[in-house]
Write a protein that holds these residues in place. Structure first.
Motif, short mmCIF file in Angstrom:
data_model
loop_
_atom_site.label_atom_id
_atom_site.label_comp_id
_atom_site.label_asym_id
_atom_site.label_seq_id
_atom_site.Cartn_x
_atom_site.Cartn_y
_atom_site.Cartn_z
N UNK A 121 2.06 88.09 8.06
CA UNK A 121 0.73 88.32 7.52
C UNK A 121 -0.17 87.10 7.73
N UNK A 122 0.34 85.91 7.47
CA UNK A 122 -0.44 84.69 7.69
C UNK A 122 -0.82 84.56 9.17
N UNK A 123 0.11 84.92 10.05
CA UNK A 123 -0.18 84.88 11.48
C UNK A 123 -1.26 85.89 11.86
N UNK A 124 -1.19 87.08 11.30
CA UNK A 124 -2.21 88.10 11.58
C UNK A 124 -3.59 87.63 11.12
N UNK A 125 -3.63 87.05 9.91
CA UNK A 125 -4.91 86.55 9.41
C UNK A 125 -5.46 85.45 10.32
N UNK A 126 -4.60 84.53 10.71
CA UNK A 126 -5.03 83.44 11.59
C UNK A 126 -5.49 83.96 12.94
N UNK A 127 -4.77 84.91 13.47
CA UNK A 127 -5.14 85.48 14.77
C UNK A 127 -6.48 86.22 14.67
N UNK A 128 -6.66 86.96 13.59
CA UNK A 128 -7.92 87.70 13.42
C UNK A 128 -9.11 86.74 13.31
N UNK A 129 -8.88 85.59 12.70
CA UNK A 129 -9.97 84.63 12.50
C UNK A 129 -10.19 83.74 13.72
N UNK A 130 -9.12 83.25 14.31
CA UNK A 130 -9.22 82.22 15.35
C UNK A 130 -8.75 82.68 16.72
N UNK A 131 -8.25 83.89 16.84
CA UNK A 131 -7.69 84.36 18.11
C UNK A 131 -8.66 84.31 19.27
N UNK A 132 -9.94 84.46 19.00
CA UNK A 132 -10.93 84.44 20.07
C UNK A 132 -10.99 83.07 20.77
N UNK A 133 -10.46 82.04 20.14
CA UNK A 133 -10.47 80.70 20.74
C UNK A 133 -9.27 80.49 21.67
N UNK A 134 -8.33 81.41 21.67
CA UNK A 134 -7.13 81.29 22.51
C UNK A 134 -6.88 82.61 23.23
N UNK A 135 -7.67 82.88 24.29
CA UNK A 135 -7.47 84.13 25.03
C UNK A 135 -6.02 84.26 25.50
N UNK A 136 -5.47 85.45 25.37
CA UNK A 136 -4.10 85.70 25.77
C UNK A 136 -3.10 85.48 24.64
#
Length: 71
Positions: A19-34
């Motif tokens: 869940x913490x990973x999902x939240x982080x990815x939803x918030x910051x994932x756009x900064x790490x394409x792929x």
């Protein structure tokens, strides 16, 4: 007055890694394409420690429901 939430180390609630990973990815994932939530979860597992860096804490509502995290 009662506390609104409790802050605990992720190590105390390893069931919340995904869940913490999902939240982080939803918030910051756009900064790490792929990057994916699954890849992030593997990195977050390294945060299952209390007295070292990296570390993550989770906020739990009074009913124990996770409401946030910070690393």
């Amino acid at each position: 007055m009662s506390a609104i939430c409790t802050i605990v180390p992720l190590a105390a609630r390893p069931d919340l890694v995904a869940l913490a990973a999902e939240w982080g990815h939803a918030t910051w994932g756009h900064l790490a394409p792929g990057d994916t939530a699954a890849k992030r979860a593997e990195r977050v597992k390294r945060h299952l420690q209390v007295d070292a860096v990296p570390g993550t804490v989770v906020a739990l509502a009074t009913a124990g429901m996770p409401v946030g995290s910070a690393g």
